[in-house]
Design a protein around this motif. Structure first.
Motif, PDB file in Angstrom:
ATOM      1  N   MET A 227       0.846  -1.193   0.000  1.00 39.15           N
ATOM      2  CA  MET A 227       0.000   0.000   0.000  1.00 39.15           C
ATOM      3  C   MET A 227       0.886   1.250   0.000  1.00 39.15           C
ATOM      4  SD  MET A 227      -3.312   0.508   0.044  1.00 39.15           S
ATOM      5  CE  MET A 227      -4.461   1.868   0.256  1.00 39.15           C
ATOM      6  N   ALA A 228       0.553   2.204  -0.872  1.00 39.61           N
ATOM      7  CA  ALA A 228       1.370   3.409  -0.974  1.00 39.61           C
ATOM      8  C   ALA A 228       1.227   4.281   0.266  1.00 39.61           C
ATOM      9  CB  ALA A 228       0.961   4.208  -2.203  1.00 39.61           C
ATOM     10  N   SER A 229       2.314   4.968   0.637  1.00 43.70           N
ATOM     11  CA  SER A 229       2.282   5.876   1.774  1.00 43.70           C
ATOM     12  C   SER A 229       1.649   7.204   1.381  1.00 43.70           C
ATOM     13  CB  SER A 229       3.711   6.124   2.280  1.00 43.70           C
ATOM     14  OG  SER A 229       4.324   4.894   2.626  1.00 43.70           O
ATOM     15  N   VAL A 230       1.451   7.404   0.085  1.00 45.79           N
ATOM     16  CA  VAL A 230       0.912   8.663  -0.429  1.00 45.79           C
ATOM     17  C   VAL A 230      -0.596   8.561  -0.591  1.00 45.79           C
ATOM     18  CG1 VAL A 230       1.010  10.336  -2.301  1.00 45.79           C
ATOM     19  CG2 VAL A 230       3.070   9.057  -1.680  1.00 45.79           C
TER      20      VAL A 230
ATOM     21  N   SER B 255      -2.779  -1.542 -22.356  1.00 40.80           N
ATOM     22  CA  SER B 255      -2.061  -2.818 -22.261  1.00 40.80           C
ATOM     23  C   SER B 255      -0.593  -2.683 -22.664  1.00 40.80           C
ATOM     24  CB  SER B 255      -2.743  -3.874 -23.135  1.00 40.80           C
ATOM     25  OG  SER B 255      -2.607  -3.587 -24.510  1.00 40.80           O
ATOM     26  N   LEU B 256      -0.201  -1.518 -23.165  1.00 47.61           N
ATOM     27  CA  LEU B 256       1.191  -1.308 -23.582  1.00 47.61           C
ATOM     28  C   LEU B 256       2.133  -1.148 -22.390  1.00 47.61           C
ATOM     29  CD1 LEU B 256       0.751   1.210 -26.561  1.00 47.61           C
ATOM     30  CD2 LEU B 256       1.393  -1.200 -26.704  1.00 47.61           C
ATOM     31  N   VAL B 257       1.565  -0.807 -21.222  1.00 47.08           N
ATOM     32  CA  VAL B 257       2.413  -0.542 -20.059  1.00 47.08           C
ATOM     33  C   VAL B 257       2.005  -1.427 -18.879  1.00 47.08           C
ATOM     34  CG1 VAL B 257       2.848   1.822 -20.795  1.00 47.08           C
ATOM     35  CG2 VAL B 257       0.938   1.359 -19.261  1.00 47.08           C
ATOM     36  N   ASP B 258       2.895  -1.515 -17.908  1.00 46.71           N
ATOM     37  CA  ASP B 258       2.667  -2.393 -16.749  1.00 46.71           C
ATOM     38  C   ASP B 258       1.726  -1.768 -15.725  1.00 46.71           C
ATOM     39  OD1 ASP B 258       4.916  -4.602 -17.196  1.00 46.71           O
ATOM     40  OD2 ASP B 258       5.786  -2.657 -17.669  1.00 46.71           O
ATOM     41  N   PHE B 259       1.834  -0.455 -15.562  1.00 48.30           N
ATOM     42  CA  PHE B 259       0.995   0.269 -14.608  1.00 48.30           C
ATOM     43  C   PHE B 259       0.295   1.419 -15.329  1.00 48.30           C
ATOM     44  CE2 PHE B 259       4.345  -1.653 -12.075  1.00 48.30           C
ATOM     45  CZ  PHE B 259       3.685  -2.124 -10.936  1.00 48.30           C
ATOM     46  N   PRO B 260      -0.836   1.146 -15.993  1.00 47.73           N
ATOM     47  CA  PRO B 260      -1.566   2.225 -16.669  1.00 47.73           C
ATOM     48  C   PRO B 260      -2.392   3.034 -15.675  1.00 47.73           C
ATOM     49  CG  PRO B 260      -2.704   0.138 -17.007  1.00 47.73           C
ATOM     50  CD  PRO B 260      -1.460  -0.176 -16.211  1.00 47.73           C
TER      51      PRO B 260
ATOM     52  N   SER C  14       3.215   2.772  -4.932  1.00 45.51           N
ATOM     53  CA  SER C  14       3.833   1.767  -4.044  1.00 45.51           C
ATOM     54  C   SER C  14       5.061   1.149  -4.707  1.00 45.51           C
ATOM     55  CB  SER C  14       2.825   0.670  -3.704  1.00 45.51           C
ATOM     56  OG  SER C  14       1.794   1.155  -2.898  1.00 45.51           O
ATOM     57  N   TYR C  15       4.926   0.882  -5.996  1.00 50.19           N
ATOM     58  CA  TYR C  15       6.036   0.284  -6.729  1.00 50.19           C
ATOM     59  C   TYR C  15       7.218   1.251  -6.798  1.00 50.19           C
ATOM     60  CZ  TYR C  15       8.463  -2.548 -10.191  1.00 50.19           C
ATOM     61  OH  TYR C  15       9.386  -3.318 -10.828  1.00 50.19           O
ATOM     62  N   ILE C  16       6.916   2.517  -7.014  1.00 47.74           N
ATOM     63  CA  ILE C  16       7.971   3.527  -7.056  1.00 47.74           C
ATOM     64  C   ILE C  16       8.702   3.588  -5.712  1.00 47.74           C
ATOM     65  CG2 ILE C  16       8.387   6.030  -7.104  1.00 47.74           C
ATOM     66  CD1 ILE C  16       6.262   6.192  -9.318  1.00 47.74           C
ATOM     67  N   GLU C  17       7.942   3.603  -4.633  1.00 52.67           N
ATOM     68  CA  GLU C  17       8.545   3.613  -3.293  1.00 52.67           C
ATOM     69  C   GLU C  17       9.500   2.433  -3.111  1.00 52.67           C
ATOM     70  OE1 GLU C  17       5.831   3.799  -0.039  1.00 52.67           O
ATOM     71  OE2 GLU C  17       4.701   5.473  -0.877  1.00 52.67           O
ATOM     72  N   GLU C  18       9.031   1.252  -3.522  1.00 54.38           N
ATOM     73  CA  GLU C  18       9.825   0.037  -3.357  1.00 54.38           C
ATOM     74  C   GLU C  18      11.099   0.078  -4.191  1.00 54.38           C
ATOM     75  OE1 GLU C  18      11.165  -3.567  -2.063  1.00 54.38           O
ATOM     76  OE2 GLU C  18       9.573  -2.298  -1.237  1.00 54.38           O
ATOM     77  N   ILE C  19      10.963   0.510  -5.435  1.00 53.80           N
ATOM     78  CA  ILE C  19      12.119   0.586  -6.339  1.00 53.80           C
ATOM     79  C   ILE C  19      13.176   1.547  -5.788  1.00 53.80           C
ATOM     80  CG2 ILE C  19      12.856   1.501  -8.588  1.00 53.80           C
ATOM     81  CD1 ILE C  19      11.808  -1.319  -8.747  1.00 53.80           C
ATOM     82  N   VAL C  20      12.728   2.722  -5.346  1.00 57.40           N
ATOM     83  CA  VAL C  20      13.662   3.725  -4.818  1.00 57.40           C
ATOM     84  C   VAL C  20      14.292   3.240  -3.521  1.00 57.40           C
ATOM     85  CG1 VAL C  20      13.859   6.077  -3.920  1.00 57.40           C
ATOM     86  CG2 VAL C  20      12.466   5.640  -5.942  1.00 57.40           C
ATOM     87  N   SER C  21      13.528   2.551  -2.681  1.00 62.83           N
ATOM     88  CA  SER C  21      14.065   2.043  -1.410  1.00 62.83           C
ATOM     89  C   SER C  21      15.169   1.018  -1.637  1.00 62.83           C
ATOM     90  CB  SER C  21      12.944   1.432  -0.564  1.00 62.83           C
ATOM     91  OG  SER C  21      12.508   0.184  -1.094  1.00 62.83           O
TER      92      SER C  21
ATOM     93  N   PRO D  49      -1.098   1.422  -6.542  1.00 64.61           N
ATOM     94  CA  PRO D  49      -0.066   0.405  -6.768  1.00 64.61           C
ATOM     95  C   PRO D  49       1.166   0.958  -7.490  1.00 64.61           C
ATOM     96  CG  PRO D  49      -2.229  -0.463  -7.310  1.00 64.61           C
ATOM     97  CD  PRO D  49      -2.410   1.006  -7.071  1.00 64.61           C
ATOM     98  N   ALA D  50       0.951   1.916  -8.392  1.00 67.54           N
ATOM     99  CA  ALA D  50       2.082   2.505  -9.124  1.00 67.54           C
ATOM    100  C   ALA D  50       2.996   3.263  -8.166  1.00 67.54           C
ATOM    101  CB  ALA D  50       1.566   3.437 -10.223  1.00 67.54           C
TER     102      ALA D  50
END
Length: 244
Positions: free
Chosen positions: A1-4, A197-202, A57-64, A54-55
């Motif tokens: 879950m995103a913190s934002v 469908s072209l991207v993972d997180f539309p 959240s993924y950014i947070e995880e990648i940067v962490s 979710p997008a």
């Protein structure tokens, strides 16, 4: 879950719900469309919030994890906002134009950036001014400026980015194709005329409104900042774990 926390009211006020004309819609966007009004589609902002979470959240995880986000937005509406965000968060960016091979042709692009950094070092140290005439030094400076215009945003890109953020799917198809070729996840704003469908997180969203893009950048900034804090905490915790 995103913190934002994503404020649907702010999305509405920025015009994030305004899609393209109904005649220009992409059928795969049907699930994200609320209705039509005055010949244009209206995006369901509840769906926008659901996709944005979710997008982020993924950014947070990648940067962490210490990985970078490549911010791509060469359209006039996105240029300044994404560049400011990239500079503030120290992330790589492309806001002028996407050059073929920026991700997939790392050898050629890497050599150009190496040459740019070498010229900058020689210019700053005074080596060029000591060896060449004023006119020649001016030409070297023009070369540096020209190369920074094209490559400055990815000058400090460390290998493959952890994720690519694209402001406009239709406008940045080449960037998306290169990211896909390297299996790099793509997060993107997807207006009603694009294929989600072209991207993972539309993220269904108006990709033409400057106010919407600025709001999206604020959320990205918060996610990146949160990820940075987590990264710093993880870095501090590592020595302690080793000592035990």
């Amino acid at each position: 879950m995103a913190s934002v926390d994503i404020d649907i009211k702010k999305l509405f006020e920025s015009g994030a719900h305004f899609g393209h004309k109904t005649s220009k819609w992409h059928p795969k966007m049907k699930q994200f469309i609320h209705s039509s009004r005055n010949g244009g589609h209206i995006i369901d902002l509840n769906k926008t919030v659901e996709a944005f979470g979710p997008a982020l959240s993924y950014i947070e995880e990648i940067v962490s994890q210490g990985k970078q986000i490549l911010l791509v937005g060469t359209k006039t509406q996105a240029h300044d906002t994404l560049k400011d965000l990239a500079v503030k968060t120290k992330m790589p960016y492309v806001v002028e134009r996407w050059l073929g091979g920026m991700l997939t042709n790392s050898d050629t692009i890497g050599n150009r950036i190496k040459h740019l950094k070498d010229l900058e070092t020689r210019m700053e140290s005074g080596q060029l001014s000591a060896k060449y005439s004023k006119l020649e030094v001016q030409r070297y400076q023009e070369e540096i400026d020209s190369m920074n215009h094209l490559y400055g945003g990815i000058k400090n890109l460390n290998g493959k980015p952890g994720v690519v953020f694209v402001e406009d799917v239709m406008h940045e198809l080449n960037a998306i194709k290169e990211a896909k070729k390297l299996s790099i996840p793509v997060i993107a704003l997807v207006d009603t005329n694009a294929d989600p469908s072209l991207v993972d997180f539309p993220i269904p969203c108006n990709d033409d409104s400057i106010q919407t893009i600025k709001l999206v950048a604020e959320y990205l900034d918060k996610a990146i900042s949160t990820g940075m804090v987590k990264k710093d905490k993880n870095t501090l915790a590592e020595p302690e774990a080793k000592d035990k």
